[in-house]
Design a protein around this motif. Structure first.
Motif, mmCIF file in Angstrom:
data_model
loop_
_atom_site.group_PDB
_atom_site.id
_atom_site.type_symbol
_atom_site.label_atom_id
_atom_site.label_comp_id
_atom_site.label_asym_id
_atom_site.label_seq_id
_atom_site.Cartn_x
_atom_site.Cartn_y
_atom_site.Cartn_z
ATOM 1 N N LEU A 31 0.436 -1.242 -0.078
ATOM 2 C CA LEU A 31 -0.052 -0.388 0.164
ATOM 3 C C LEU A 31 1.002 0.780 0.322
ATOM 4 C CD1 LEU A 31 -2.660 -0.681 2.348
ATOM 5 C CD2 LEU A 31 -2.656 -0.830 -0.177
ATOM 6 N N ARG A 49 -5.949 -2.535 4.808
ATOM 7 C CA ARG A 49 -6.178 -1.137 3.984
ATOM 8 C C ARG A 49 -7.470 -0.965 4.637
ATOM 9 N NH1 ARG A 49 -8.822 -5.219 -1.121
ATOM 10 N NH2 ARG A 49 -6.604 -5.802 -1.698
ATOM 11 N N VAL A 91 -12.271 1.909 0.613
ATOM 12 C CA VAL A 91 -11.549 1.314 1.134
ATOM 13 C C VAL A 91 -12.412 -0.675 -0.437
ATOM 14 C CG1 VAL A 91 -10.321 -0.157 2.203
ATOM 15 C CG2 VAL A 91 -11.088 1.718 3.293
#
Length: 469
Positions: free
Chosen positions: A217, A304, A321
């Motif tokens: 991420l 996430r 998300v």
């Protein structure tokens, strides 16, 4: 025609203020922005400051999750006539289908006694924090149009996404971070349009963090290890000076250029702040277990959700998300094998429950809206007499938590089989209007002038659902 001599230096300055400004001009794109638009700000006292949208791509089946219909089990296999949206669109006729019971058992949870299936045992523990909307309906029977309508309020026209509208209306709470972030977005069914700004100034588009195919991420090119911080500062100062000179020399206001410069300046500031915000290793082992990051099946979505909480704390206004994939039949889209819902539920159940618990214990749930839902639901009958369910935009479930919504509350209902809303129906435009209302924005006054007319997220529709506030 009179010819005037022009030196090479004058030509470069007049045309693009040097090569630095030429580069800046190339970054602007060819979009056309409305002129003289001012950010509206708050219209009334807000109940929430930000939104975390947990997008379940593909269409979660309401009758297998949060909308308990015992009659489906009693009349399982019975053939009935339905006004199936896909069949009606293709043939204009009603069609017969076999009712299909849920493979999962339901039971009541919490003080509110909300019904939840075995799919979501962890989320079920948080039902007293949730406000269930059981009479949702929307536009579009295919993934593409319905997903665009969910995000942008239109099925086929290019419109700004809800995150961009929120960012445009409220700005960001942290000048060193974007106001709108999309975590691991899908490239399908609208792709970047689902977090794009369309005709709004481009600085209000969403910033992508990670992707559905990348476990890391991060933001592309956020840092440069090959250059020292001093040299990067010198480069930025020079480019910024050239760009500002170019802006000052323009006779007419050029919002594209101003937006591009603001984006570049934000990107520079983000290099100092964002790496720390995106660093999940700073979290304790206990927190990581809360989100399921310690388990392979929940690790991806757990990270996430944890990232969403960190961005929420850092002042980002709208955080999406996504749980899905990049295929034509994304994640929850079980046309032929509804039992596969269990695989997806297992991946998101613990992370979402952990997010709600974490936000609540940190005092963030009071002014943060957590919005869970899909682009549509699924039919209560089998598709083609098989073991899956088709798309159903006429009746499905969305839940909200925090941000001034009634906790442990249920609004609306579908018919006895869970096919379409019959009471307390909430259209997607209504949901958008209500979300904006909780942020202190009147959806009828959140307007942007473009192409000679005013535009808004809810177009000419939408009613605030007062009963859930």
């Amino acid at each position: 025609m009179t010819n005037f001599p022009m030196h090479r230096r004058d030509w470069l300055q007049g045309s693009a203020c040097g090569f630095g400004a030429l580069a800046a001009g190339a970054a602007l794109g060819t979009g056309n922005l409305a002129m003289g638009a001012d950010r509206p700000g708050l219209h009334h006292q807000p109940k929430a400051k930000r939104i975390i949208f947990l997008f379940m791509q593909g269409g979660v089946s309401q009758v297998d999750s949060f909308d308990y219909k015992p009659l489906l089990a009693k009349r399982n296999g019975e053939k009935l006539t339905f006004d199936d949206p896909r069949q009606t669109a293709n043939t204009g006729k009603l069609s017969e289908h076999h009712l299909m019971k849920s493979p999962w058992k339901f039971r009541q949870y919490g003080d509110s006694g909300r019904w939840v299936s075995e799919l979501f045992p962890e989320m079920a523990k948080r039902v007293d924090d949730m406000c269930m909307l059981h009479g949702m309906h929307t536009e579009g029977v295919a993934h593409g149009p319905a997903t665009l309508f969910l995000h942008c309020g239109a099925t086929n026209f290019i419109r700004p996404s809800i995150g961009s509208w929120v960012f445009y209306g409220l700005g960001t709470q942290n000048a060193d971070l974007p106001g709108f972030v999309s975590i691991a977005p899908s490239i399908g069914n609208g792709g970047p349009r689902n977090y794009g700004s369309s005709f709004l100034p481009p600085q209000f588009q969403g910033t992508k963090v990670g992707s559905l195919t990348d476990a890391q991420l991060s933001i592309d090119s956020l840092t440069r290890a090959d250059l020292s911080s001093d040299l990067q500062q010198q480069q930025f100062d020079l480019l910024n000076k050239l760009n500002r000179q170019q802006l000052a020399q323009r006779v007419m206001h050029v919002p594209e250029l101003e937006a591009s410069l603001q984006s570049q300046e934000l990107a520079w500031r983000m290099q100092k702040v964002a790496p720390d915000v995106l660093d999940l290793s700073q979290e304790s082992d206990q927190t990581r277990r809360l989100y399921g990051i310690d388990q392979p099946v929940t690790k991806a979505y757990g990270e996430r959700c944890l990232m969403a909480r960190r961005l929420c704390e850092a002042g980002v206004r709208f955080i999406q998300v996504t749980y899905g994939d990049n295929s034509a039949n994304p994640a929850w889209d079980q046309h032929s094998n509804i039992p596969r819902h269990a695989d997806h539920a297992l991946a998101v159940d613990r992370p979402i429950s952990g997010l709600l618990q974490d936000l609540k214990q940190r005092g963030l749930l009071e002014d943060t809206i957590v919005w869970w839902g899909s682009e549509f639901g699924r039919t209560p009958y089998a598709q083609a007499n098989g073991t899956g369910r088709d798309h159903n935009p006429r009746g499905f479930t969305v839940w909200l938590a925090g941000g001034g919504f009634k906790p442990g509350f249920s609004h609306g209902e579908t018919d006895e089989f869970g096919f379409q809303g019959i009471n307390g129906r909430v259209h997607m435009h209504d949901l958008h209007a209500t979300l904006l209302h909780q942020l202190g924005i009147d959806h009828k006054r959140l307007i942007f002038q473009h192409a000679g007319r005013p535009f808004r997220l809810t177009d000419v529709h939408g009613q605030v659902v007062d009963k859930i506030i």
